[in-house]
Design a protein around this motif. Structure first.
Motif, PDB file in Angstrom:
ATOM      1  N   ASP A 126       0.814  -1.219   0.000  1.00 39.87           N
ATOM      2  CA  ASP A 126       0.000   0.000   0.000  1.00 39.87           C
ATOM      3  C   ASP A 126       0.844   1.265   0.000  1.00 39.87           C
ATOM      4  O   ASP A 126       0.432   2.280  -0.532  1.00 39.87           O
ATOM      5  CB  ASP A 126      -0.934   0.009   1.211  1.00 39.87           C
ATOM      6  CG  ASP A 126      -2.064  -1.005   1.076  1.00 39.87           C
ATOM      7  OD1 ASP A 126      -2.294  -1.478  -0.053  1.00 39.87           O
ATOM      8  OD2 ASP A 126      -2.695  -1.315   2.093  1.00 39.87           O
ATOM      9  N   ASP A 182      -7.177   0.070  -4.852  1.00 42.15           N
ATOM     10  CA  ASP A 182      -8.142  -1.005  -5.037  1.00 42.15           C
ATOM     11  C   ASP A 182      -8.360  -1.338  -6.509  1.00 42.15           C
ATOM     12  O   ASP A 182      -8.841  -2.421  -6.841  1.00 42.15           O
ATOM     13  CB  ASP A 182      -9.483  -0.621  -4.385  1.00 42.15           C
ATOM     14  CG  ASP A 182      -9.992   0.738  -4.841  1.00 42.15           C
ATOM     15  OD1 ASP A 182      -9.155   1.635  -5.071  1.00 42.15           O
ATOM     16  OD2 ASP A 182     -11.220   0.897  -4.967  1.00 42.15           O
ATOM     17  N   GLN A 183      -7.975  -0.443  -7.408  1.00 43.03           N
ATOM     18  CA  GLN A 183      -8.137  -0.664  -8.844  1.00 43.03           C
ATOM     19  C   GLN A 183      -6.794  -0.861  -9.538  1.00 43.03           C
ATOM     20  O   GLN A 183      -6.694  -0.701 -10.753  1.00 43.03           O
ATOM     21  CB  GLN A 183      -8.850   0.543  -9.461  1.00 43.03           C
ATOM     22  CG  GLN A 183     -10.202   0.828  -8.873  1.00 43.03           C
ATOM     23  CD  GLN A 183     -10.744   2.171  -9.334  1.00 43.03           C
ATOM     24  OE1 GLN A 183     -10.081   2.927 -10.027  1.00 43.03           O
ATOM     25  NE2 GLN A 183     -11.976   2.468  -8.939  1.00 43.03           N
ATOM     26  N   HIS A 243      -5.499   5.080  -6.274  1.00 46.02           N
ATOM     27  CA  HIS A 243      -6.583   4.089  -6.392  1.00 46.02           C
ATOM     28  C   HIS A 243      -6.020   2.677  -6.223  1.00 46.02           C
ATOM     29  O   HIS A 243      -6.020   1.889  -7.172  1.00 46.02           O
ATOM     30  CB  HIS A 243      -7.260   4.217  -7.764  1.00 46.02           C
ATOM     31  CG  HIS A 243      -7.734   5.596  -8.071  1.00 46.02           C
ATOM     32  ND1 HIS A 243      -8.854   6.144  -7.497  1.00 46.02           N
ATOM     33  CD2 HIS A 243      -7.217   6.564  -8.868  1.00 46.02           C
ATOM     34  CE1 HIS A 243      -9.020   7.373  -7.938  1.00 46.02           C
ATOM     35  NE2 HIS A 243      -8.034   7.664  -8.772  1.00 46.02           N
TER      36      HIS A 243
END
Length: 151
Positions: free
Chosen positions: A4, A84-85, A82
């Protein structure tokens, strides 16, 4: 898959390339001014003309790498926003780069750790060109008194 914090960290590091580019631009413009200054008088020193020309060429090489680093900084920042994408955005990025002729088609998707290392390699190349420019400028400044005594 990238952690992350990996993409935002790399994007932040790559944005530092802008500061390096600004320093190099200053050196390049100074070299250009010093190189053109003799045109205002009748006295031209070939040694200083060569040094200024080399400083300008090193600055242009640094500018090339700075453009590449800035592009990667923007892309990494966009993708880091982003997480998550990331998988879908990576496929879209690779397709866009291929469609623009900036990257060959690759059936195997490169992992983000490899992409991060590649982007940081570009930043190191930018630093190397700037370091060469700074070293040449310092050598010229230190050699000027000796060159004026010899000539």
């Amino acid at each position: 898959m990238a952690t992350d914090m990996q993409l935002p960290l790399v994007a932040s590091l790559l944005r530092r390339g802008r500061l390096l580019d600004q320093l190099s631009t200053g050196l390049t413009l100074l070299a250009l001014a010093l190189g053109l200054a003799p045109l205002l008088s009748a006295q031209v020193n070939p040694t200083s003309a060569v040094l200024c020309g080399l400083l300008i060429l090193l600055g242009l090489a640094q500018k090339y790498w700075a453009v590449r680093v800035a592009l990667d900084a923007d892309l990494f920042a966009q993708l880091a926003g982003h997480p998550d994408q990331l998988a879908e955005n990576t496929r879209q990025l690779d397709a866009a780069l291929h469609n623009l002729g900036l990257q060959p088609a690759n059936p195997v998707e490169r992992p983000w750790t490899e992409r991060c290392r590649g982007a940081l390699r570009l930043l190191r190349l930018q630093v190397a060109w700037l370091a060469a420019q700074i070293l040449l400028a310092l050598a010229a400044v230190l050699a000027m008194p000796w060159l004026s005594l010899a000539g």
